[in-house]
Design an enzyme around this catalytic site. Structure first.
Site, mmCIF file in Angstrom:
data_model
loop_
_atom_site.group_PDB
_atom_site.id
_atom_site.type_symbol
_atom_site.label_atom_id
_atom_site.label_comp_id
_atom_site.label_asym_id
_atom_site.label_seq_id
_atom_site.Cartn_x
_atom_site.Cartn_y
_atom_site.Cartn_z
ATOM 1 C CB THR A 23 -8.458 -5.670 8.864
ATOM 2 O OG1 THR A 23 -7.247 -6.425 8.792
ATOM 3 C CG2 THR A 23 -9.635 -6.624 8.953
ATOM 4 C CB SER A 83 -1.509 -1.707 9.197
ATOM 5 O OG SER A 83 -1.525 -2.967 9.838
ATOM 6 C CG ASP A 104 -1.234 -7.184 11.294
ATOM 7 O OD1 ASP A 104 -1.915 -7.631 12.236
ATOM 8 O OD2 ASP A 104 -1.164 -7.757 10.188
#
Length: 329
Positions: A12, A53, A85
């Site tokens: 992210t 991820s 994650d």
């Protein structure tokens, strides 16, 4: 002068908007520009991969660990930018793969991409750099929302909030804010128990117990995997009435497949002998994991199985504290 290497993996923190939703798109050189420059700190950057991820695999942990080992003599500390994650899994995986590593390795990321106004990424990058450049600790850590956690104890507990990670069953190592670090806990030194090894056997399976779980799943597991982790109820119990899972555990043990018993309860670990439903699991050969979290158990079992398949040795190593992953069994 401290030399710090930043390894980027996507996530992210490096994501941009696309027609299919957020996806990693920020290049490493742009990302490193968001770091606050510090006197006495030289920053370098290397792009390892660019992926969400969710797509991270054990092979990627091996890649990261190998690169860090190769750069050991050139840098004083390492920062890995990573999606949230699976960052807990990667932090745990690197804690074992880099067992005995004598420099700090710090993972961080964000809940909101760098390019957005409300991002938490800039703070997390600054805090990761503060810890990496100021700490005397060795090993793998995760820095998020102003808190430093041992790599084997960090678990993502929130999907949107900035305070997404918690240190489970272990104290926070330090707090970080505006370039200052406040130590909160000094981890006890651990005696070496194993020769460091950058190797994994990813052929493990995590089975979450639920009312109605079929016993037939054990027939499949007995012929397809090298290790099983069962997230049990409460203190380590599994049903032995109607759908009796105990013979399934015995079948796996007879096939030389270790069965690690953890709990679905996030905090306070387990006491597998407290209830009959737990004692039967232990008597069948289930290996209690005490207060370890699932992320650490998965990574540790992969690492241990790559070095031995002997059941008693696997049990001993899984129940031995490594990288501060375990306080009691």
């Amino acid at each position: 002068m401290k030399d710090v290497l930043v390894l980027t993996t996507g996530g992210t923190i490096a994501s941009t908007k696309t027609e299919n939703g957020l996806a990693p798109g920020l290049d490493a050189e742009t990302l490193i520009g968001y770091f606050e420059r510090r006197p006495g700190v030289n920053l370098s950057v290397e792009s390892v991969m660019s992926k969400d991820s969710t797509n991270m695999q054990p092979e990627d942990w091996l890649d990261l660990a190998t690169r860090i080992q190769q750069h050991h003599d050139n840098y004083d500390a390492f920062i890995i930018t990573h999606g949230t994650d699976t960052m807990g899994y990667t932090a745990a995986g690197l804690s074992y793969l880099l067992y005995g590593f004598d420099k700090p390795v710090v993972l961080t990321g964000s809940q909101v991409p760098l390019g957005m106004v409300e991002t938490d990424a800039v703070r997390n990058l600054h805090d990761a750099l503060t810890f990496a450049s100021q700490t005397d600790l060795q090993g793998v850590y995760l820095v998020f929302n102003g808190l430093v956690m041992a790599g084997t104890r960090a678990v993502k507990t929130k999907s949107k909030s900035y305070d997404a990670f918690e240190s489970i069953n272990y104290p926070y190592i330090a707090s970080v804010s505006e370039g200052n670090m406040v130590p909160l806990y000094q981890p006890e030194p651990e005696e070496p128990v194993l020769t460091p090894s950058i190797s994994l056997d990813p052929n493990v399976f995590v089975l979450k117990a639920f009312p109605g779980l079929t016993v037939d799943i054990f027939d499949y597991l007995a012929t397809h995997v090298h290790g099983v982790i069962i997230e049990s109820f409460g203190n380590g119990g599994l049903p032995f009435e109607r759908r009796n899972l105990i013979p399934g555990i015995e079948k796996l043990i007879a096939a030389n497949i270790p069965v690690i018993i953890t709990t679905q309860i996030l905090e306070e670990g387990q006491d597998i002998y407290l209830y009959e439903v737990g004692k039967k699991v232990a008597d069948a050969g289930g290996i209690t994991a005490g207060d370890m979290n699932t992320e650490a158990i998965v990574a540790k079992l992969m690492w241990v199985l790559a070095q031995t398949r002997e059941l008693e040795t696997v049990k001993t190593l899984m129940q031995t504290p490594i990288a501060h992953d375990l306080d009691f069994v």
